[in-house]
Design a protein around this motif. Structure first.
Motif, short mmCIF file in Angstrom:
data_model
loop_
_atom_site.label_atom_id
_atom_site.label_comp_id
_atom_site.label_asym_id
_atom_site.label_seq_id
_atom_site.Cartn_x
_atom_site.Cartn_y
_atom_site.Cartn_z
N GLU A 61 0.83 -1.20 0.00
CA GLU A 61 0.00 0.00 0.00
C GLU A 61 0.87 1.26 0.00
N ARG A 64 1.84 1.84 -3.52
CA ARG A 64 0.68 2.35 -4.26
C ARG A 64 0.47 3.84 -4.00
N GLN A 65 0.59 4.24 -2.73
CA GLN A 65 0.39 5.65 -2.38
C GLN A 65 1.46 6.53 -2.99
N ARG A 67 3.18 5.89 -5.78
CA ARG A 67 2.95 5.92 -7.23
C ARG A 67 1.72 6.75 -7.60
N ALA A 68 0.78 6.91 -6.68
CA ALA A 68 -0.44 7.66 -6.96
C ALA A 68 -0.24 9.18 -6.85
N VAL A 96 2.68 -3.51 -8.33
CA VAL A 96 2.20 -2.32 -7.62
C VAL A 96 3.09 -1.11 -7.83
#
Length: 128
Positions: A61, A64-65, A67-68, A96
């Motif tokens: 996670e 993911r955060q 990369r977002a 991910v």
């Protein structure tokens, strides 16, 4: 070179810091994901190292955060440093957004090779 290491185990952070010190790199330490994400907002880094198993938000996670994000920090090279050994782990990490995966215990040459490789691919930062 400035490295951010998000890892809950202080001994693991110390070992990697000692390795990076040999190369003249600096390392910021975060003991959990939220702390690391806040540090990413406040400082400039060349590479992010992240453990998968941490209290609270796990490494998947966290990646993911990162990369977002809508900025250049969302494109920083990310290397997973893990003790997990699942057969599909590398593929899951890459899916991910991780750039590479290192398995604990981390050898100095493997760490430096991985950092050099991801920096070359991403096209930025200093090489070790």
């Amino acid at each position: 070179m400035n490295v951010l290491f998000i890892e809950d185990d202080p001994m693991n952070r110390r070992v990697v810091k000692d390795m990076l010190d040999v190369a003249g790199a600096t390392m910021a330490e975060a003991a959990w994901a939220e702390e690391g994400l806040a540090m990413l907002d406040e400082d400039t880094f060349d590479v992010i190292l992240v453990d998968l198993r941490m209290p609270g938000t796990d490494g998947f996670e966290t990646i993911r955060q990162i990369r977002a994000r809508g900025d250049a920090k969302g494109e920083l090279p990310i290397i997973v440093v893990t003790a997990e050994t699942a057969a599909d782990l590398r593929d899951r990490c890459l899916a991910v957004g991780a750039d590479d995966v290192l398995f604990k215990p981390v050898a100095m040459d493997a760490l430096f090779d991985s950092i050099g490789r991801v920096l070359a691919i991403r096209g930025g930062g200093m090489m070790l």
